[in-house]
Design an enzyme around this catalytic site. Structure first.
Site, mmCIF file in Angstrom:
data_model
loop_
_atom_site.group_PDB
_atom_site.id
_atom_site.type_symbol
_atom_site.label_atom_id
_atom_site.label_comp_id
_atom_site.label_asym_id
_atom_site.label_seq_id
_atom_site.Cartn_x
_atom_site.Cartn_y
_atom_site.Cartn_z
ATOM 1 N N CYS A 90 64.006 -16.571 26.236
ATOM 2 C CA CYS A 90 63.253 -17.815 26.444
ATOM 3 C C CYS A 90 64.086 -18.805 27.277
ATOM 4 C CB CYS A 90 62.803 -18.371 25.100
ATOM 5 S SG CYS A 90 61.415 -19.496 25.257
ATOM 6 N N HIS A 185 60.519 -14.100 21.541
ATOM 7 C CA HIS A 185 61.582 -14.220 20.525
ATOM 8 C C HIS A 185 61.580 -13.029 19.557
ATOM 9 C CE1 HIS A 185 62.895 -18.344 21.457
ATOM 10 N NE2 HIS A 185 61.645 -18.503 21.868
ATOM 11 N N GLU A 187 63.945 -11.993 17.856
ATOM 12 C CA GLU A 187 64.788 -12.311 16.699
ATOM 13 C C GLU A 187 63.985 -12.922 15.557
ATOM 14 O OE1 GLU A 187 64.613 -14.007 19.469
ATOM 15 O OE2 GLU A 187 64.833 -16.169 19.095
HETATM 16 N N1 GLN Z 1 60.715 -24.738 26.918
HETATM 17 C C1 GLN Z 1 62.102 -24.404 26.789
HETATM 18 C C2 GLN Z 1 62.827 -24.580 28.126
HETATM 19 O O1 GLN Z 1 62.238 -24.720 29.125
HETATM 20 C C3 GLN Z 1 62.273 -22.978 26.286
HETATM 21 C C4 GLN Z 1 61.736 -22.843 24.885
HETATM 22 C C5 GLN Z 1 62.443 -21.817 24.042
HETATM 23 O O2 GLN Z 1 63.558 -21.390 24.330
HETATM 24 N N2 GLN Z 1 61.820 -21.460 22.923
HETATM 25 O O3 GLN Z 1 63.996 -24.587 28.171
#
Ligand code: GLN
Length: 205
Positions: A90, A185, A187
């Site tokens: 992410c 995610h 995890e």
């Molecule tokens: N929206 C976050 C970003 O742009 C990422 C969100 C996340 O890691 N769950 O950094």
């Protein structure tokens, strides 16, 4: 079934988890289940002797600021150039991409270790978090998305996981050599297959 020899290798490895900001403990719990030790990484010295490193979810702008401030960006790039596997989830995936779409247009990514474009918060504010089954090279996988980026492969990165065709079919999991990036995610899913894949990649030959 892992062989006893493979188990010994796993026990002797240490996986680093970047711990400047973000969701570190969820990854630690998965690696503990798999029998691999973890070390939280906050300084260049913490990179010493790692078998691999995880960039967790969180806020990519904050993480990239700290990466620069502590000169961890250059240090991590040097480790990866030396063959160390790296996996970003992410916000961590955003840090790995060579291009990031932001309010001012496309900008170079913080680490730029995978040829791919990240579009931050691409799934909208209202609908920012969702769960759905994904198609991956490991088979169907539960996808948990939290304000996720859109990931598009560029150059030589390969898609190893995507949304189902009825959900648009876009890439959610990319790989280029020993660099892996996922917009979701694993995890948080209770399914350890993706972390196991990373542990195998980190195991000494
Ligand atoms: N929206 C976050 C970003 O742009 C990422 C969100 C996340 O890691 N769950 O950094």
């Amino acid at each position: 079934m892992p062989t006893p020899g493979a188990g010994l290798k796993v026990r002797s490895m240490t996986i680093g988890i970047l711990a400047l900001q973000g969701a570190v403990q969820d990854h630690e719990r998965v690696f503990a289940r798999l029998g691999a030790s973890c070390r939280q990484v906050r300084t260049i010295a913490d990179l010493d002797g790692l078998s691999g490193i995880i960039l967790p979810g969180g806020e990519s702008t904050v993480m990239s600021m700290y990466l620069r401030e502590y000169a961890l960006d250059d240090a991590i790039r040097a480790c990866v150039a030396g063959g160390m596997p790296i996996f970003g989830f992410c916000a961590g995936a955003i840090l790995l991409c060579s291009e990031v779409d932001g309010p001012g247009g496309r900008v170079p990514g913080a680490l730029s270790l995978i040829e791919a474009r990240a579009t931050r918060n691409a799934y909208g504010r209202q609908n920012a978090s969702f769960e759905e089954e994904l198609e991956t090279n490991l088979g169907p996988f539960p996808g948990i998305f939290i304000r996720a980026p859109r990931l598009e492969p560029l150059g030589s990165s390969k898609i190893v996981g995507r949304r189902r065709p009825e959900h648009g079919g876009e890439a959610v999991f990319l790989r280029q050599g020993k660099v892996l990036a996922a917009s979701f995610h694993p995890e948080l899913s209770g399914d350890d297959r993706i972390h196991r894949l990373f542990v195998e990649l980190c195991a000494p030959a």
